[in-house]
Design a protein around this motif. Sequence first.
Motif, PDB file in Angstrom:
ATOM      1  N   HIS A  75      28.024  51.805  69.558  1.00  0.00           N
ATOM      2  CA  HIS A  75      26.873  52.329  70.297  1.00  0.00           C
ATOM      3  C   HIS A  75      26.715  53.824  70.004  1.00  0.00           C
ATOM      4  CE1 HIS A  75      26.505  48.639  72.632  1.00  0.00           C
ATOM      5  NE2 HIS A  75      27.820  48.654  72.766  1.00  0.00           N
ATOM      6  N   PRO A  76      25.536  54.227  69.624  1.00  0.00           N
ATOM      7  CA  PRO A  76      25.312  55.658  69.401  1.00  0.00           C
ATOM      8  C   PRO A  76      25.106  56.388  70.727  1.00  0.00           C
ATOM      9  CG  PRO A  76      23.272  54.480  69.061  1.00  0.00           C
ATOM     10  CD  PRO A  76      24.312  53.437  69.388  1.00  0.00           C
ATOM     11  N   ASP A  77      25.256  57.681  70.682  1.00  0.00           N
ATOM     12  CA  ASP A  77      24.913  58.515  71.837  1.00  0.00           C
ATOM     13  C   ASP A  77      23.402  58.724  71.800  1.00  0.00           C
ATOM     14  OD1 ASP A  77      24.384  60.507  73.658  1.00  0.00           O
ATOM     15  OD2 ASP A  77      26.154  61.700  73.154  1.00  0.00           O
ATOM     16  N   VAL A  78      22.692  57.853  72.489  1.00  0.00           N
ATOM     17  CA  VAL A  78      21.232  57.834  72.367  1.00  0.00           C
ATOM     18  C   VAL A  78      20.602  59.117  72.907  1.00  0.00           C
ATOM     19  CG1 VAL A  78      19.142  56.617  73.020  1.00  0.00           C
ATOM     20  CG2 VAL A  78      21.183  55.327  72.457  1.00  0.00           C
ATOM     21  N   VAL A  79      21.172  59.664  73.958  1.00  0.00           N
ATOM     22  CA  VAL A  79      20.595  60.879  74.542  1.00  0.00           C
ATOM     23  C   VAL A  79      20.663  62.031  73.541  1.00  0.00           C
ATOM     24  CG1 VAL A  79      20.847  62.603  76.366  1.00  0.00           C
ATOM     25  CG2 VAL A  79      21.081  60.170  76.891  1.00  0.00           C
ATOM     26  N   ARG A  80      21.840  62.188  72.947  1.00  0.00           N
ATOM     27  CA  ARG A  80      21.991  63.263  71.955  1.00  0.00           C
ATOM     28  C   ARG A  80      21.145  62.975  70.720  1.00  0.00           C
ATOM     29  NH1 ARG A  80      25.609  64.277  67.850  1.00  0.00           N
ATOM     30  NH2 ARG A  80      26.859  62.471  68.353  1.00  0.00           N
ATOM     31  N   LEU A  81      21.117  61.722  70.346  1.00  0.00           N
ATOM     32  CA  LEU A  81      20.318  61.322  69.186  1.00  0.00           C
ATOM     33  C   LEU A  81      18.853  61.682  69.395  1.00  0.00           C
ATOM     34  CD1 LEU A  81      20.577  59.775  66.486  1.00  0.00           C
ATOM     35  CD2 LEU A  81      20.150  57.664  67.759  1.00  0.00           C
ATOM     36  N   THR A  82      18.367  61.414  70.570  1.00  0.00           N
ATOM     37  CA  THR A  82      16.965  61.710  70.878  1.00  0.00           C
ATOM     38  C   THR A  82      16.703  63.215  70.833  1.00  0.00           C
ATOM     39  OG1 THR A  82      16.883  59.780  72.332  1.00  0.00           O
ATOM     40  CG2 THR A  82      15.126  61.412  72.585  1.00  0.00           C
ATOM     41  N   ALA A  83      17.564  63.961  71.488  1.00  0.00           N
ATOM     42  CA  ALA A  83      17.357  65.416  71.546  1.00  0.00           C
ATOM     43  C   ALA A  83      17.412  66.030  70.154  1.00  0.00           C
ATOM     44  CB  ALA A  83      18.412  66.046  72.453  1.00  0.00           C
ATOM     45  N   ASP A  84      18.403  65.619  69.363  1.00  0.00           N
ATOM     46  CA  ASP A  84      18.539  66.181  68.015  1.00  0.00           C
ATOM     47  C   ASP A  84      17.365  65.777  67.132  1.00  0.00           C
ATOM     48  OD1 ASP A  84      20.867  67.287  68.863  1.00  0.00           O
ATOM     49  OD2 ASP A  84      22.201  65.899  67.822  1.00  0.00           O
ATOM     50  N   ALA A  85      16.923  64.538  67.288  1.00  0.00           N
ATOM     51  CA  ALA A  85      15.801  64.069  66.462  1.00  0.00           C
ATOM     52  C   ALA A  85      14.517  64.819  66.809  1.00  0.00           C
ATOM     53  CB  ALA A  85      15.606  62.568  66.653  1.00  0.00           C
ATOM     54  N   ILE A  86      14.304  65.080  68.080  1.00  0.00           N
ATOM     55  CA  ILE A  86      13.103  65.811  68.489  1.00  0.00           C
ATOM     56  C   ILE A  86      13.144  67.239  67.938  1.00  0.00           C
ATOM     57  CG2 ILE A  86      11.934  66.840  70.481  1.00  0.00           C
ATOM     58  CD1 ILE A  86      12.527  64.243  72.003  1.00  0.00           C
ATOM     59  N   ALA A  87      14.325  67.852  68.019  1.00  0.00           N
ATOM     60  CA  ALA A  87      14.449  69.227  67.515  1.00  0.00           C
ATOM     61  C   ALA A  87      14.206  69.267  66.003  1.00  0.00           C
ATOM     62  CB  ALA A  87      15.831  69.777  67.849  1.00  0.00           C
ATOM     63  N   GLU A  88      14.863  68.369  65.282  1.00  0.00           N
ATOM     64  CA  GLU A  88      14.713  68.355  63.825  1.00  0.00           C
ATOM     65  C   GLU A  88      13.303  67.906  63.424  1.00  0.00           C
ATOM     66  OE1 GLU A  88      16.486  69.549  61.562  1.00  0.00           O
ATOM     67  OE2 GLU A  88      15.448  68.721  59.815  1.00  0.00           O
ATOM     68  N   ASP A 133      30.624  54.836  57.556  1.00  0.00           N
ATOM     69  CA  ASP A 133      31.257  56.003  58.177  1.00  0.00           C
ATOM     70  C   ASP A 133      30.448  56.391  59.410  1.00  0.00           C
ATOM     71  OD1 ASP A 133      33.091  58.646  57.531  1.00  0.00           O
ATOM     72  OD2 ASP A 133      31.162  59.182  58.434  1.00  0.00           O
ATOM     73  N   HIS A 134      31.141  56.600  60.513  1.00  0.00           N
ATOM     74  CA  HIS A 134      30.439  56.889  61.757  1.00  0.00           C
ATOM     75  C   HIS A 134      29.621  58.176  61.686  1.00  0.00           C
ATOM     76  CE1 HIS A 134      33.314  53.884  63.260  1.00  0.00           C
ATOM     77  NE2 HIS A 134      32.400  53.661  64.187  1.00  0.00           N
ATOM     78  N   HIS A 135      30.201  59.199  61.090  1.00  0.00           N
ATOM     79  CA  HIS A 135      29.483  60.477  61.039  1.00  0.00           C
ATOM     80  C   HIS A 135      28.262  60.390  60.122  1.00  0.00           C
ATOM     81  CE1 HIS A 135      33.473  61.998  62.491  1.00  0.00           C
ATOM     82  NE2 HIS A 135      32.649  62.552  63.344  1.00  0.00           N
ATOM     83  N   LEU A 136      28.467  59.749  58.981  1.00  0.00           N
ATOM     84  CA  LEU A 136      27.324  59.595  58.076  1.00  0.00           C
ATOM     85  C   LEU A 136      26.245  58.722  58.712  1.00  0.00           C
ATOM     86  CD1 LEU A 136      29.094  59.078  54.602  1.00  0.00           C
ATOM     87  CD2 LEU A 136      27.888  61.110  55.437  1.00  0.00           C
ATOM     88  N   ALA A 137      26.693  57.727  59.459  1.00  0.00           N
ATOM     89  CA  ALA A 137      25.730  56.849  60.131  1.00  0.00           C
ATOM     90  C   ALA A 137      24.939  57.621  61.168  1.00  0.00           C
ATOM     91  CB  ALA A 137      26.457  55.678  60.781  1.00  0.00           C
ATOM     92  N   GLU A 138      25.616  58.489  61.900  1.00  0.00           N
ATOM     93  CA  GLU A 138      24.904  59.313  62.892  1.00  0.00           C
ATOM     94  C   GLU A 138      23.894  60.228  62.203  1.00  0.00           C
ATOM     95  OE1 GLU A 138      27.713  61.434  65.241  1.00  0.00           O
ATOM     96  OE2 GLU A 138      28.490  59.628  66.210  1.00  0.00           O
ATOM     97  N   ASP A 139      24.337  60.828  61.089  1.00  0.00           N
ATOM     98  CA  ASP A 139      23.427  61.724  60.360  1.00  0.00           C
ATOM     99  C   ASP A 139      22.203  60.972  59.855  1.00  0.00           C
ATOM    100  OD1 ASP A 139      25.112  63.804  60.789  1.00  0.00           O
ATOM    101  OD2 ASP A 139      25.956  63.857  58.765  1.00  0.00           O
ATOM    102  N   LEU A 140      22.455  59.805  59.277  1.00  0.00           N
ATOM    103  CA  LEU A 140      21.350  59.023  58.724  1.00  0.00           C
ATOM    104  C   LEU A 140      20.392  58.572  59.829  1.00  0.00           C
ATOM    105  CD1 LEU A 140      20.001  57.587  56.338  1.00  0.00           C
ATOM    106  CD2 LEU A 140      21.593  55.678  56.667  1.00  0.00           C
ATOM    107  N   THR A 141      20.953  58.171  60.947  1.00  0.00           N
ATOM    108  CA  THR A 141      20.111  57.730  62.060  1.00  0.00           C
ATOM    109  C   THR A 141      19.297  58.892  62.609  1.00  0.00           C
ATOM    110  OG1 THR A 141      21.855  56.155  62.612  1.00  0.00           O
ATOM    111  CG2 THR A 141      20.110  56.456  64.235  1.00  0.00           C
ATOM    112  N   GLN A 142      19.959  60.020  62.760  1.00  0.00           N
ATOM    113  CA  GLN A 142      19.241  61.182  63.296  1.00  0.00           C
ATOM    114  C   GLN A 142      18.135  61.637  62.351  1.00  0.00           C
ATOM    115  OE1 GLN A 142      21.601  64.639  64.522  1.00  0.00           O
ATOM    116  NE2 GLN A 142      19.859  65.921  63.894  1.00  0.00           N
ATOM    117  N   THR A 143      18.438  61.654  61.060  1.00  0.00           N
ATOM    118  CA  THR A 143      17.423  62.049  60.084  1.00  0.00           C
ATOM    119  C   THR A 143      16.231  61.108  60.126  1.00  0.00           C
ATOM    120  OG1 THR A 143      19.117  62.978  58.631  1.00  0.00           O
ATOM    121  CG2 THR A 143      16.994  62.461  57.625  1.00  0.00           C
ATOM    122  N   THR A 144      16.544  59.835  60.270  1.00  0.00           N
ATOM    123  CA  THR A 144      15.466  58.839  60.355  1.00  0.00           C
ATOM    124  C   THR A 144      14.580  59.094  61.566  1.00  0.00           C
ATOM    125  OG1 THR A 144      16.812  57.172  59.265  1.00  0.00           O
ATOM    126  CG2 THR A 144      14.978  56.370  60.599  1.00  0.00           C
TER     127      THR A 144
END
Lengths: 269, 171
Positions: A20-33, B34-45
């Motif tokens: 499971h990803p940290d969805v809250v952080r994911l959302t915040a970082d995605a919005i910023a980027e 890789d968890h970190h790469l997966a996070e990066d890829l997801t965030q970039t997406t």
Amino acid sequence: MSDPQFDLSTALRDRVADEHPDVVRLTADAIAEGSRLRRRRHVVVTAGAAAAVGAFVAGGLGLSQLLATTAVDEASLGAASAPSTSASASAGALATGQTVDLGNGLTGLVVTNAEADTMDITIQGASMLTGPGTGFTMIVSGPEQAVQDYWSAGFPIGQDYPGLRFATEGLRQGLVDSVPVEVPAGWTCEWFLIDDKASCTSDDGGVAGLVIRPAKDYKVWSTSPDKGGPGSGAYVTDLHGDIFISVQSGQGTTDADLEKLATSLTWVS
Amino acid sequence: MSTSNARPPTEEFADFVHATGSGLYRTALLLTGDHHLAEDLTQTTYARIFASWRRVRRADNPAAYARRVLLNGFISHRRLRRNTETPTSTLPDDPRSDADPSARIDLLVALQRLSPTDRAVLVARYWEDRSVSQTAADLGLTETAVRTRSKRALERLRPLVAVIFPERTMP
């Protein structure tokens, strides 16, 4: 999968089922980027506009061939040998990246509607007709008063390019983030907060409009007989923090209905 | 009061991430291993999606669009890196599982033995349950290429997975 001995689908699902990803952080970082990406895109489009002007000049073509306006680079256009033509004669030539001098210090950048939808701009209006402007947005920038005057004049270039949308720089923010008032029983309102407006209908079919307005306009609205009060077609609420609301008449709404609605609005917070 | 509020784009986007985040992240994990790469890829997406949110939100299937952005982002990133990872048909030295839960990581390791594109094909076909034609469209490949890559990747993966998941792969 056809091979029962090799159930890769199930294996993959089992492997990641408890990830499971940290969805809250994911959302915040995605919005910023994502916001940074938007700004970068804007810069790229503007740079592309400059390149487009250069290309037209280098080819011996002036933007006057393309638009019934003057191109940004007057000196270069003066060297262009092609005769000037009317906008309508060359109206199909709109292209993303074009920059047009609209006069009075105003510049119009042409982008496609798809590009415009990714930019931090506010669509102010559009020609409802279909024509050579369809599919394009012109982002007008320049002195604020000149922009307002251009808009007040009916966005003249839109008459030459039916279908063209008119936008200004900066993403418009509504005055409030949430619905500021509750309406009395018998009324139903649909809010468009980004436009600071609501469209309301009463159970008996009457129509009224609500407009959220900034406090700086309150004095004018509360003292001008043509803006609010009996016979004016509008009533205003009291000032509430930084805003107030004008309640404006629509079809099937009497002056009394309007006044009652205005006085019955209840501020949410 | 009955209202139809214009919700801030960030709220809509946050809801979208909450609804799709786990699935997209898991796809990224299978692709990258890789968890970190997966996070990066997801965030970039998601950042790319947010940058175009006003357009994406009107798409017929924003989730499918997100998946496509992720797959293409993964492939593009690997191309840019000109990575030295070499596809191989040989098994890793020690893919023992011994019924140890930690051995499940070996599936990710096994996937990493494939080329990025082959891996993307398998993930699209067997994790996302995409059809051959859909996978081809997602990855910019021909349907023939998808079938070929899928078959080849499965052949390379099969013996390894047989070791990891004996209960499923042995009669």
